[in-house]
Design an enzyme around this catalytic site. Structure first.
Site, PDB file in Angstrom:
ATOM      1  N   VAL A  48       0.810  -1.224   0.000  1.00 34.49           N
ATOM      2  CA  VAL A  48       0.000   0.000   0.000  1.00 34.49           C
ATOM      3  C   VAL A  48       0.842   1.273   0.000  1.00 34.49           C
ATOM      4  O   VAL A  48       0.300   2.376  -0.069  1.00 34.49           O
ATOM      5  CB  VAL A  48      -0.991   0.030   1.186  1.00 34.49           C
ATOM      6  CG1 VAL A  48      -1.959  -1.132   1.101  1.00 34.49           C
ATOM      7  CG2 VAL A  48      -0.249   0.023   2.524  1.00 34.49           C
ATOM      8  N   THR A  53       6.500   1.875   2.823  1.00 35.68           N
ATOM      9  CA  THR A  53       7.925   2.225   2.770  1.00 35.68           C
ATOM     10  C   THR A  53       8.135   3.600   2.165  1.00 35.68           C
ATOM     11  O   THR A  53       8.968   4.382   2.645  1.00 35.68           O
ATOM     12  CB  THR A  53       8.698   1.160   1.973  1.00 35.68           C
ATOM     13  OG1 THR A  53       8.537  -0.111   2.613  1.00 35.68           O
ATOM     14  CG2 THR A  53      10.178   1.494   1.911  1.00 35.68           C
ATOM     15  N   VAL A  54       7.379   3.931   1.133  1.00 34.49           N
ATOM     16  CA  VAL A  54       7.483   5.265   0.526  1.00 34.49           C
ATOM     17  C   VAL A  54       7.063   6.338   1.529  1.00 34.49           C
ATOM     18  O   VAL A  54       7.710   7.384   1.651  1.00 34.49           O
ATOM     19  CB  VAL A  54       6.624   5.338  -0.754  1.00 34.49           C
ATOM     20  CG1 VAL A  54       6.490   6.779  -1.231  1.00 34.49           C
ATOM     21  CG2 VAL A  54       7.248   4.494  -1.852  1.00 34.49           C
ATOM     22  N   LYS A  61      12.829  -1.518  11.031  1.00 31.30           N
ATOM     23  CA  LYS A  61      11.986  -2.524  10.373  1.00 31.30           C
ATOM     24  C   LYS A  61      12.119  -3.801  11.193  1.00 31.30           C
ATOM     25  O   LYS A  61      13.095  -4.547  11.047  1.00 31.30           O
ATOM     26  CB  LYS A  61      12.457  -2.757   8.938  1.00 31.30           C
ATOM     27  CG  LYS A  61      11.613  -3.757   8.152  1.00 31.30           C
ATOM     28  CD  LYS A  61      10.313  -3.150   7.676  1.00 31.30           C
ATOM     29  CE  LYS A  61       9.552  -4.124   6.783  1.00 31.30           C
ATOM     30  NZ  LYS A  61       8.296  -3.541   6.266  1.00 31.30           N
ATOM     31  N   THR A 102      10.099  -9.633   5.271  1.00 32.43           N
ATOM     32  CA  THR A 102       9.798 -10.927   4.676  1.00 32.43           C
ATOM     33  C   THR A 102       9.792 -10.819   3.151  1.00 32.43           C
ATOM     34  O   THR A 102       9.644  -9.736   2.586  1.00 32.43           O
ATOM     35  CB  THR A 102       8.436 -11.471   5.144  1.00 32.43           C
ATOM     36  OG1 THR A 102       7.389 -10.609   4.682  1.00 32.43           O
ATOM     37  CG2 THR A 102       8.385 -11.579   6.648  1.00 32.43           C
ATOM     38  N   GLU A 152       8.448   0.759  10.967  1.00 32.92           N
ATOM     39  CA  GLU A 152       7.621   0.333   9.842  1.00 32.92           C
ATOM     40  C   GLU A 152       7.232  -1.129   9.984  1.00 32.92           C
ATOM     41  O   GLU A 152       8.095  -2.014  10.063  1.00 32.92           O
ATOM     42  CB  GLU A 152       8.360   0.534   8.512  1.00 32.92           C
ATOM     43  CG  GLU A 152       7.499   0.144   7.316  1.00 32.92           C
ATOM     44  CD  GLU A 152       8.246   0.124   6.004  1.00 32.92           C
ATOM     45  OE1 GLU A 152       7.816  -0.614   5.090  1.00 32.92           O
ATOM     46  OE2 GLU A 152       9.267   0.822   5.892  1.00 32.92           O
ATOM     47  N   ALA A 189       5.118  -4.799   8.961  1.00 31.37           N
ATOM     48  CA  ALA A 189       5.041  -5.690   7.802  1.00 31.37           C
ATOM     49  C   ALA A 189       3.586  -6.088   7.642  1.00 31.37           C
ATOM     50  O   ALA A 189       3.005  -6.702   8.536  1.00 31.37           O
ATOM     51  CB  ALA A 189       5.923  -6.920   8.011  1.00 31.37           C
ATOM     52  N   GLY A 236      -1.113   5.919   0.453  1.00 28.74           N
ATOM     53  CA  GLY A 236       0.272   5.579   0.146  1.00 28.74           C
ATOM     54  C   GLY A 236       0.642   5.653  -1.315  1.00 28.74           C
ATOM     55  O   GLY A 236       1.826   5.806  -1.652  1.00 28.74           O
ATOM     56  N   PRO A 282       2.058  10.514  -4.362  1.00 30.23           N
ATOM     57  CA  PRO A 282       1.786  10.103  -5.741  1.00 30.23           C
ATOM     58  C   PRO A 282       2.356   8.725  -6.049  1.00 30.23           C
ATOM     59  O   PRO A 282       3.370   8.315  -5.488  1.00 30.23           O
ATOM     60  CB  PRO A 282       2.446  11.197  -6.580  1.00 30.23           C
ATOM     61  CG  PRO A 282       3.462  11.818  -5.688  1.00 30.23           C
ATOM     62  CD  PRO A 282       2.919  11.703  -4.304  1.00 30.23           C
TER      63      PRO A 282
END
Length: 236
Positions: free
Chosen positions: A10, A13-14, A34, A38, A107, A109, A168, A198
């Site tokens: 989704v 990470t960005v 993190k 996985t 973050e 998972a 996201g 974006p």
């Protein structure tokens, strides 16, 4: 701050990289944790490498565990025959990072209640242990309202603060569902819409990425995003 998604892929990470980039631009020291990666081999770049690529090498990153199968962390650890990363280990790592950094981003998972281990530990337990607000990263289109509402309800039931909702991956040509969701997401989450990154943001170089992050995230996250103005520009 803990970042969770309404599912996989989704844009967590960005969004993590965008929050980190804006913090670095304000001369704040940033660490990204993190707990579990996985679906990535031992020599392949994972999510923390992507954060450093987009936000800059000054970000401290720490990955506690890595398992090759693209599955829930607890399941992936079991299949790999390796000990899982527990919520208590993740919380301890976040506290350790907080001693030397102005901001720590954790973050997750997958989603909020994906199991870390066979005891049922989740990212929600990590957030509760460290007393951190949780930012929900959601999809733009059809189906996102239910997933976002469920995530927000779990946060409320567990006494966790929701820092808002970020889309996201906002499409270049949003459909009717995506456009109307801009108004509905904050209502269903009972939390503000604090950004919309974006869809092409991951392809940008760091300087361009920082500029996009500034436009795409709200002042509460270090940017200039105006949710009302953004929604008005996409009136269905």
């Amino acid at each position: 701050m803990v970042l969770t998604g309404t599912g996989t892929g989704v844009g967590k990470t960005v969004v993590t990289a965008a929050v980190a980039a804006l913090a670095l631009d304000r001369s704040r020291s940033v660490a990204v944790l993190k707990p579990v990666q996985t679906g990535v081999g031992p020599d392949e770049p994972g999510d923390v490498a992507e954060v450093r690529r987009l936000a800059g090498a000054d970000v401290t990153t720490w990955e506690l565990g890595r398992f090759p199968d693209p599955l829930a962390p607890g399941t992936a650890a079991r299949r790999a025959g390796l000990p899982p990363v527990t919520p208590s280990q993740a919380a301890a790592a976040a506290v350790e990072l907080s001693r030397g950094h102005d901001q720590v981003l954790v973050e997750g998972a997958g989603g909020l209640l994906v199991r870390f281990d066979d005891n049922g530990g989740t990212l929600a337990d990590v957030a509760w242990s460290i007393g951190a607000p949780v930012l929900i990263v959601a999809e733009a289109g059809l189906g996102t309202l239910n997933a976002t509402a469920l995530t927000a309800e779990v946060l409320r039931r567990r006494g966790l603060e929701c820092a808002g909702v970020v889309v996201g991956s906002w499409p270049a040509e949003p459909d009717l569902a995506a456009r109307t969701n801009l108004d509905d997401l904050p209502v269903l989450a009972d939390a503000p819409l604090v950004g919309a990154m974006p869809a092409n943001a991951a392809k940008l170089e760091p300087k361009e990425f920082l500029a996009v992050a500034r436009r795409s995230l709200a002042p509460s996250l270090g940017g200039e995003f105006d949710a009302n103005g953004f929604a008005a520009s996409h009136v269905a």
